[in-house]
Motif scaffolding. Sequence first.
Motif, short mmCIF file in Angstrom:
data_model
loop_
_atom_site.label_atom_id
_atom_site.label_comp_id
_atom_site.label_asym_id
_atom_site.label_seq_id
_atom_site.Cartn_x
_atom_site.Cartn_y
_atom_site.Cartn_z
N THR A 1 9.20 3.35 -9.06
CA THR A 1 8.23 4.24 -9.73
C THR A 1 6.85 3.61 -9.90
O THR A 1 5.87 4.32 -10.05
N PHE A 2 6.76 2.27 -9.87
CA PHE A 2 5.48 1.62 -9.99
C PHE A 2 4.90 1.26 -8.62
O PHE A 2 3.88 0.58 -8.53
N GLY A 3 5.56 1.66 -7.56
CA GLY A 3 5.08 1.37 -6.22
C GLY A 3 5.57 0.01 -5.74
O GLY A 3 6.50 -0.58 -6.29
N TYR A 4 4.92 -0.48 -4.72
CA TYR A 4 5.32 -1.73 -4.09
C TYR A 4 4.25 -2.81 -4.27
O TYR A 4 4.14 -3.71 -3.46
N LYS B 1 0.82 -1.22 0.00
CA LYS B 1 0.00 0.00 0.00
C LYS B 1 0.84 1.27 0.00
O LYS B 1 0.30 2.36 -0.06
N TRP B 2 2.17 1.14 0.09
CA TRP B 2 3.03 2.31 0.08
C TRP B 2 2.97 3.01 -1.27
O TRP B 2 2.87 2.35 -2.31
N PRO B 3 3.08 4.33 -1.30
CA PRO B 3 3.03 5.05 -2.59
C PRO B 3 4.33 4.88 -3.37
O PRO B 3 5.37 4.55 -2.80
N PRO B 4 4.29 5.12 -4.68
CA PRO B 4 5.52 5.04 -5.49
C PRO B 4 6.54 6.08 -5.04
O PRO B 4 6.21 7.13 -4.49
N SER B 5 7.80 5.78 -5.30
CA SER B 5 8.89 6.71 -4.98
C SER B 5 9.78 6.85 -6.21
O SER B 5 9.49 6.29 -7.27
N GLU B 6 10.87 7.61 -6.07
CA GLU B 6 11.78 7.77 -7.20
C GLU B 6 12.45 6.45 -7.56
O GLU B 6 12.68 6.15 -8.72
N THR B 7 12.76 5.64 -6.55
CA THR B 7 13.42 4.37 -6.80
C THR B 7 12.44 3.34 -7.34
O THR B 7 12.74 2.62 -8.29
#
Length: 145
Positions: free
Chosen positions: A134-137, A126-132
């Motif tokens: 990009t498609f989320g978790y 449920k974590w949002p996407p980040s720069e590393t």
Amino acid sequence: MSPAMAAKSRSRPLTITTIDEYDRIYARKRDAYAPNHDQITDHRDHRKQQRKTQQWTRAYHIIKTIMHEPESRSIFMFLLLNLSYMAVQLVYGYATNSLGLISDAIHMLFDCMALAIGLVAAVMSKWPPSETFTFGYDRIEILSG
């Protein structure tokens, strides 16, 4: 200080010849800026209290995140139920000297570890996407299986 003395003191370079002289000169500078013992103790107590507060806040946030989603909530409840049965089996197996109950409790411990991995994956998905990432978790649940 007179201007002549100031010029004289500025023109003379500071030469340190022994380690004792170095310690004497720089210990004076260090002691001038060092806080007293009470200030250090108060600061340590404040940091210890701050760390405790952060730990409780972090634990509360994790529990809140788990209980918010129905999927992770059901995994968490089943994990608690499984842990309680495991504890009962382990205590009763030890009390009655039953190797079967003790081995089943150890087997349930490994089941609980698998449930814990699934719970962590359910929360991380449920974590949002980040720069590393990009498609989320979203794919973490597949990897945890």
